[in-house]
Design an enzyme around this catalytic site. Structure first.
Site, PDB file in Angstrom:
ATOM      1  N   MET A   1       0.826  -1.200   0.000  1.00  0.00           N
ATOM      2  CA  MET A   1       0.000   0.000   0.000  1.00  0.00           C
ATOM      3  C   MET A   1       0.861   1.252   0.000  1.00  0.00           C
ATOM      4  O   MET A   1       0.638   2.153  -0.772  1.00  0.00           O
ATOM      5  CB  MET A   1      -0.914   0.002   1.229  1.00  0.00           C
ATOM      6  CG  MET A   1      -1.734  -1.265   1.415  1.00  0.00           C
ATOM      7  SD  MET A   1      -2.861  -1.530   0.090  1.00  0.00           S
ATOM      8  CE  MET A   1      -4.046  -0.264   0.440  1.00  0.00           C
ATOM      9  N   CYS A   2       1.857   1.320   0.891  1.00  0.00           N
ATOM     10  CA  CYS A   2       2.730   2.478   1.028  1.00  0.00           C
ATOM     11  C   CYS A   2       4.097   1.969   1.461  1.00  0.00           C
ATOM     12  O   CYS A   2       4.311   0.783   1.666  1.00  0.00           O
ATOM     13  CB  CYS A   2       2.194   3.464   2.070  1.00  0.00           C
ATOM     14  SG  CYS A   2       0.476   3.990   1.819  1.00  0.00           S
ATOM     15  N   ARG A   3       5.034   2.878   1.643  1.00  0.00           N
ATOM     16  CA  ARG A   3       6.348   2.570   2.203  1.00  0.00           C
ATOM     17  C   ARG A   3       6.682   3.666   3.197  1.00  0.00           C
ATOM     18  O   ARG A   3       6.334   4.829   2.998  1.00  0.00           O
ATOM     19  CB  ARG A   3       7.435   2.518   1.138  1.00  0.00           C
ATOM     20  CG  ARG A   3       7.194   1.547   0.001  1.00  0.00           C
ATOM     21  CD  ARG A   3       7.574   0.107   0.341  1.00  0.00           C
ATOM     22  NE  ARG A   3       6.515  -0.595   1.039  1.00  0.00           N
ATOM     23  CZ  ARG A   3       6.601  -1.863   1.472  1.00  0.00           C
ATOM     24  NH1 ARG A   3       7.723  -2.544   1.290  1.00  0.00           N
ATOM     25  NH2 ARG A   3       5.598  -2.441   2.092  1.00  0.00           N
TER      26      ARG A   3
ATOM     27  N   VAL B   1       5.786   7.414   1.856  1.00  0.00           N
ATOM     28  CA  VAL B   1       5.344   7.600   0.465  1.00  0.00           C
ATOM     29  C   VAL B   1       4.077   6.773   0.282  1.00  0.00           C
ATOM     30  O   VAL B   1       3.990   5.638   0.734  1.00  0.00           O
ATOM     31  CB  VAL B   1       6.435   7.204  -0.551  1.00  0.00           C
ATOM     32  CG1 VAL B   1       7.591   8.183  -0.472  1.00  0.00           C
ATOM     33  CG2 VAL B   1       6.930   5.771  -0.353  1.00  0.00           C
TER      34      VAL B   1
ATOM     35  N   ASN C   1       1.335   1.774   7.191  1.00  0.00           N
ATOM     36  CA  ASN C   1       1.321   1.146   5.874  1.00  0.00           C
ATOM     37  C   ASN C   1       0.403  -0.062   5.950  1.00  0.00           C
ATOM     38  O   ASN C   1       0.648  -0.984   6.738  1.00  0.00           O
ATOM     39  CB  ASN C   1       2.732   0.694   5.455  1.00  0.00           C
ATOM     40  CG  ASN C   1       2.686  -0.183   4.219  1.00  0.00           C
ATOM     41  OD1 ASN C   1       1.880   0.026   3.322  1.00  0.00           O
ATOM     42  ND2 ASN C   1       3.554  -1.187   4.177  1.00  0.00           N
TER      43      ASN C   1
END
Length: 278
Positions: A1-3, A90, A116
């Site tokens: 999904m994100c970092r 991010v 995340n």
């Protein structure tokens, strides 16, 4: 999904790891081999605690809806300041719109939070979770993400006195309400929380298949493994990173955080304990 990435240690120019590492968080925004999505270009956030005796207790935040790789201000900022504790995130949007108020990290007083992962079938249970937030905290929910609701739910449950306990209660509430709505595995996520001096991070999912999370080995051990790597001279003895993916390819430098675990970093160093283990 994100970092995401969280750093705690001696004051450091964030660009050293946010931009300059081989697999920096900005590099991961373009190419994330271990992520659910390869590209994380739906905005980013950078939060840091100013360093110095006269610095405010509250963290400063910079959010942008631009991709991290395309934002010159991020390069300017992370190369100019020094901080002993900072977060970078991010985003790959999983539903809520791309807007600054949906970019992590989130802040309340001296606390920062980022996540995340996702709450499965979020629209189904959004209302039931949101109404549990303390009325005094609700006006501080500015965006539309599941992450921000969980942060304020954890604050409602006593985050400021017991961060891991309160976060655990918030996640259990997500699971209970999700199950009532027929969602089998409601929660998946890695979380970072800080009050400006201690860093708490967790890896847990209802299914036991959480997004990836790693912590760096201690700097003296890394220097012993790689005495000829000059880049290590930029880091102090207490420098530690918790990150969604390793920042380099050097064996032994990054260690995977086990499922259902919490990693705590403070003045006493590093420790790990179980988190919501079955």
């Amino acid at each position: 999904m994100c970092r995401w990435l969280a750093y705690l240690g001696e004051p450091l120019r964030p660009a050293t790891i946010v931009l300059d590492a081989k697999h920096s968080i900005v590099a991961q925004s373009l190419n994330s081999p271990l992520g659910a999505e390869t590209v994380n270009g739906d905005g980013f956030g950078f939060g840091w605690y100013p360093t110095g005796e006269d610095s405010p207790a509250e963290p400063a935040l910079f959010h942008s809806t631009e991709p991290a790789w395309n934002d010159e201000n991020l390069r300017e900022l992370t190369g100019a300041i020094k901080s002993h504790l900072f977060f970078t995130h991010v985003r790959a949007a999983a539903g809520p719109p791309i807007q600054q108020t949906n970019c992590h990290p989130f802040r309340y007083e001296n606390w920062m939070f980022m996540h995340n992962g996702a709450i499965a079938e979020w629209p189904k249970i959004k209302r039931d979770l949101t109404v549990l937030i303390d009325p005094s905290l609700y006006p501080h929910v500015l965006g539309t993400t599941d992450s921000e609701v969980v942060f304020h739910l954890a604050l409602t449950y006593g985050l400021r006195d017991d961060p891991l306990g309160a976060l655990g209660r918030a996640i259990r509430t997500v699971e209970e309400i999700g199950n009532k709505h027929g969602t089998q595995f409601p929660w998946n996520g890695t979380v970072a929380i800080s009050d400006g001096s201690t860093l708490w991070t967790t890896r847990y999912s209802s299914q036991g298949r959480t997004r990836s999370l790693f912590h760096s080995a201690d700097i003296p051990s890394i220097r012993e493994m790689y005495p000829d790597v000059e880049r290590l001279n930029a880091f102090g003895e207490r420098a530690k990173v918790v990150v969604s993916e390793p920042l380099n390819d050097l064996p032994g430098v990054f260690v995977e955080v086990p499922e259902s675990s919490a990693v705590i970093l403070d003045d006493d160093g590093y420790r790990q304990e179980q988190f919501l283990a079955a």
